[in-house]
Scaffold this motif. Sequence first.
Motif, PDB file in Angstrom:
ATOM      1  N   MET A  27       6.556  10.939  21.364  1.00  0.00           N
ATOM      2  CA  MET A  27       6.468  12.486  21.468  1.00  0.00           C
ATOM      3  C   MET A  27       7.137  12.856  22.806  1.00  0.00           C
ATOM      4  O   MET A  27       7.585  13.812  22.976  1.00  0.00           O
ATOM      5  CB  MET A  27       4.979  12.801  21.304  1.00  0.00           C
ATOM      6  N   GLU A  28       6.759  11.825  23.967  1.00  0.00           N
ATOM      7  CA  GLU A  28       7.080  12.155  25.332  1.00  0.00           C
ATOM      8  C   GLU A  28       8.570  12.349  25.171  1.00  0.00           C
ATOM      9  O   GLU A  28       9.342  13.214  25.905  1.00  0.00           O
ATOM     10  CB  GLU A  28       6.647  11.020  26.274  1.00  0.00           C
ATOM     11  N   GLU A  29       9.188  11.541  24.580  1.00  0.00           N
ATOM     12  CA  GLU A  29      10.555  11.610  24.418  1.00  0.00           C
ATOM     13  C   GLU A  29      11.394  12.568  23.689  1.00  0.00           C
ATOM     14  O   GLU A  29      12.569  12.853  23.443  1.00  0.00           O
ATOM     15  CB  GLU A  29      11.333  10.269  23.577  1.00  0.00           C
ATOM     16  N   GLY A  30      10.505  13.652  23.185  1.00  0.00           N
ATOM     17  CA  GLY A  30      10.954  14.599  22.400  1.00  0.00           C
ATOM     18  C   GLY A  30      11.329  14.305  20.887  1.00  0.00           C
ATOM     19  O   GLY A  30      12.191  15.173  20.162  1.00  0.00           O
ATOM     20  N   CYS A  31      10.942  13.159  20.674  1.00  0.00           N
ATOM     21  CA  CYS A  31      11.288  12.785  19.063  1.00  0.00           C
ATOM     22  C   CYS A  31      10.154  12.192  18.546  1.00  0.00           C
ATOM     23  O   CYS A  31       9.983  11.090  18.044  1.00  0.00           O
ATOM     24  CB  CYS A  31      12.699  12.245  18.805  1.00  0.00           C
ATOM     25  N   PRO A  32       9.207  13.062  18.076  1.00  0.00           N
ATOM     26  CA  PRO A  32       7.808  12.323  17.741  1.00  0.00           C
ATOM     27  C   PRO A  32       8.000  11.643  16.302  1.00  0.00           C
ATOM     28  O   PRO A  32       8.847  12.155  15.542  1.00  0.00           O
ATOM     29  CB  PRO A  32       6.945  13.774  17.073  1.00  0.00           C
ATOM     30  N   PHE A  33       7.181  10.763  16.163  1.00  0.00           N
ATOM     31  CA  PHE A  33       7.560   9.879  14.822  1.00  0.00           C
ATOM     32  C   PHE A  33       6.458  10.264  13.817  1.00  0.00           C
ATOM     33  O   PHE A  33       5.219  10.258  13.958  1.00  0.00           O
ATOM     34  CB  PHE A  33       7.163   8.199  15.335  1.00  0.00           C
ATOM     35  N   THR A  34       6.956  10.314  12.600  1.00  0.00           N
ATOM     36  CA  THR A  34       6.375  10.580  11.441  1.00  0.00           C
ATOM     37  C   THR A  34       6.770   9.860  10.329  1.00  0.00           C
ATOM     38  O   THR A  34       8.016   9.644  10.030  1.00  0.00           O
ATOM     39  CB  THR A  34       6.145  12.025  10.982  1.00  0.00           C
ATOM     40  N   GLY A  35       5.807   8.881   9.848  1.00  0.00           N
ATOM     41  CA  GLY A  35       6.242   7.831   8.644  1.00  0.00           C
ATOM     42  C   GLY A  35       5.335   6.377   8.995  1.00  0.00           C
ATOM     43  O   GLY A  35       4.403   6.713   9.424  1.00  0.00           O
ATOM     44  N   ILE A  36       5.985   5.435   8.410  1.00  0.00           N
ATOM     45  CA  ILE A  36       5.476   4.219   8.568  1.00  0.00           C
ATOM     46  C   ILE A  36       5.937   3.451   9.857  1.00  0.00           C
ATOM     47  O   ILE A  36       7.353   3.378  10.047  1.00  0.00           O
ATOM     48  CB  ILE A  36       5.621   3.343   7.542  1.00  0.00           C
ATOM     49  N   LEU A  37       5.110   3.188  10.931  1.00  0.00           N
ATOM     50  CA  LEU A  37       5.529   2.475  12.137  1.00  0.00           C
ATOM     51  C   LEU A  37       5.069   1.009  11.764  1.00  0.00           C
ATOM     52  O   LEU A  37       4.006   0.691  11.448  1.00  0.00           O
ATOM     53  CB  LEU A  37       4.969   3.001  13.263  1.00  0.00           C
ATOM     54  N   TYR A  38       6.046   0.097  11.779  1.00  0.00           N
ATOM     55  CA  TYR A  38       5.869  -1.398  11.670  1.00  0.00           C
ATOM     56  C   TYR A  38       5.955  -1.984  12.875  1.00  0.00           C
ATOM     57  O   TYR A  38       7.235  -2.024  13.354  1.00  0.00           O
ATOM     58  CB  TYR A  38       6.798  -1.771  10.564  1.00  0.00           C
ATOM     59  N   ALA A  39       5.140  -2.963  13.444  1.00  0.00           N
ATOM     60  CA  ALA A  39       5.560  -3.682  14.698  1.00  0.00           C
ATOM     61  C   ALA A  39       5.188  -5.237  14.029  1.00  0.00           C
ATOM     62  O   ALA A  39       4.555  -5.588  13.382  1.00  0.00           O
ATOM     63  CB  ALA A  39       4.401  -3.390  15.639  1.00  0.00           C
ATOM     64  N   GLY A  40       6.550  -5.921  14.545  1.00  0.00           N
ATOM     65  CA  GLY A  40       6.602  -7.311  14.140  1.00  0.00           C
ATOM     66  C   GLY A  40       6.212  -8.040  15.513  1.00  0.00           C
ATOM     67  O   GLY A  40       6.913  -7.624  16.490  1.00  0.00           O
ATOM     68  N   LEU A  41       5.229  -8.724  15.469  1.00  0.00           N
ATOM     69  CA  LEU A  41       4.644  -9.627  16.820  1.00  0.00           C
ATOM     70  C   LEU A  41       4.658 -10.748  16.789  1.00  0.00           C
ATOM     71  O   LEU A  41       4.493 -11.433  15.704  1.00  0.00           O
ATOM     72  CB  LEU A  41       3.361  -8.703  16.838  1.00  0.00           C
ATOM     73  N   MET A  42       4.282 -11.408  18.007  1.00  0.00           N
ATOM     74  CA  MET A  42       4.214 -12.771  18.194  1.00  0.00           C
ATOM     75  C   MET A  42       2.927 -12.968  19.070  1.00  0.00           C
ATOM     76  O   MET A  42       2.751 -12.084  20.116  1.00  0.00           O
ATOM     77  CB  MET A  42       5.500 -13.450  19.257  1.00  0.00           C
ATOM     78  N   GLN A  43       1.793 -13.630  18.367  1.00  0.00           N
ATOM     79  CA  GLN A  43       0.640 -13.645  19.233  1.00  0.00           C
ATOM     80  C   GLN A  43       0.626 -14.960  20.215  1.00  0.00           C
ATOM     81  O   GLN A  43       0.588 -16.088  19.764  1.00  0.00           O
ATOM     82  CB  GLN A  43      -0.468 -13.879  18.246  1.00  0.00           C
ATOM     83  N   THR A  44       1.090 -14.422  21.596  1.00  0.00           N
ATOM     84  CA  THR A  44       1.389 -15.467  22.300  1.00  0.00           C
ATOM     85  C   THR A  44       0.134 -15.864  23.248  1.00  0.00           C
ATOM     86  O   THR A  44      -1.002 -15.159  23.192  1.00  0.00           O
ATOM     87  CB  THR A  44       2.482 -14.942  23.475  1.00  0.00           C
ATOM     88  N   GLU A  45       0.421 -16.782  24.011  1.00  0.00           N
ATOM     89  CA  GLU A  45      -0.920 -17.177  25.013  1.00  0.00           C
ATOM     90  C   GLU A  45      -1.182 -15.855  25.853  1.00  0.00           C
ATOM     91  O   GLU A  45      -2.275 -15.820  26.187  1.00  0.00           O
ATOM     92  CB  GLU A  45      -0.296 -18.154  25.909  1.00  0.00           C
ATOM     93  N   ASP A  46      -0.292 -14.912  26.017  1.00  0.00           N
ATOM     94  CA  ASP A  46      -0.835 -13.900  26.809  1.00  0.00           C
ATOM     95  C   ASP A  46      -0.890 -12.781  25.829  1.00  0.00           C
ATOM     96  O   ASP A  46      -0.783 -11.445  26.563  1.00  0.00           O
ATOM     97  CB  ASP A  46       0.289 -13.530  27.841  1.00  0.00           C
TER      98      ASP A  46
END
Length: 416
Positions: A258-277
């Motif tokens: 939104m800040e960038e002026g291109c608001p997101f609508t739809g499915i947002l998918y995060a692929g993540l690694m559960q690291t020690e941190d």
Amino acid sequence: MNVLVIGKGGREHSILMKLAESERVDNLYAAPGNGGITQHATCVDINETEIDKLIDFALTNQVDLTVVGPENPLLDGIANRFQAEGLKVFAPTKEAALLEGSKSFAKEFMQKYDIPTAGYATFTDAEAAKKHIKESGAPIVIKADGLAAGKGVVVAETVEEAVEAVDSMLVDKAFADAGETIVIEECLVGKEFSLMAFVNEGNVYPMIPARDHKRAFDNDEGPNTGGMGAYAPVEDITSEIVSFTTREVLQKAADGMMEEGCPFTGILYAGLMQTEDGPKVIEFNTRFGDPETQVVLPLLENDLAQVFSDVLDGNDPQLQWEDSIAVGVVVASNGYPGSYDKGVSLPNFNPSESAYIVHAGTKKVEGKLVSDGGRVLLVGAKESSIADATSEVYQTLTDLDNSKGFFYRNDIGKHS
Ligand code: AMP
Ligand code: GLY
């Protein structure tokens, strides 16, 4: 309401199966669909990137809502074009889809909005990239900037392997334009998971976490693929990790766009690694994951058409999830993710009550089902434990024993 789903994979079959249960839906259409989708929807012979034809179809058939499955039409601006015609679409604009379409954009964005991710540098010059690799050492990760169907990533165990990947992308142009810029990343260590959310501008409604298996063969060996199997939810990804990821990754991304002026609508998918941190982002996708969707949506208790409408209208869809575990194993054509034959006959599966079949690369020829892609179908099951779900899936897969031309992983859901 009349709903059109764009795409032809397992993800789209799964979305359509769920929409077919909805009391709100009158007519369901799929473009172009696949051999399994014909059971739930009218398949229309228009490809996912033929935007003019899709708009014509939606206008002529009074389509009230369009859901876009794959990434390519998103980057071609399908959502922008549908919106310009006054058509309701559940998908991000091409500007918002850059979170998936350009890894360098995504990395800069994450850095700017303080979203946890692997350290990185971006290169267009092969010599500069190699110098950076030699200074950093291995393991190290080399990624083509643009879309490469899950194949533009090399997790290099040695400096030599990393240098080869740079040559293949920047010198030999293995991914053409998609590899003109490369991102070199710190190698993250931990367990992977995916978290998807329904998003409308600043509103983020997370689903349950899933775990995909991207390597072609058992024990995570062999080349990276689009995904060979998945399960959801993931026991080692606690509700605290999900809350943290929702707040620090998905919500920050939605607010940042939104800040960038291109608001997101739809499915947002995060692929993540559960690291020690804690969790760190490996990638963003701007659409439902495949095969995660095939194990997440079967556990959704809500009416999916209502969820899409609520999210688009700015209402909380109040997502409810069944207290079970779903496991899905992909059946692929021999040779995938390289070249493979099509048109191979598929057996009749006899899934038990808790098992289900989701089609991807299949089509019907003279009433018989044959293969028509690399990932052919997914056998899933939902049960109260991962062990029971896994055993239902592999029991159903014995129906494939006498067929030649296919392979699947034997270890999905058996160790995490
Ligand atoms: P991607 O296409 O970005 O999802 O990458 C494909 C796969 O490569 C991921 O599912 C991870 O297994 C692996 N990968 C990507 N980036 C990293 C990283 N920075 N550290 C470790 N593994 C990674
Ligand atoms: N399963 C990973 C993806 O959909 O890209």
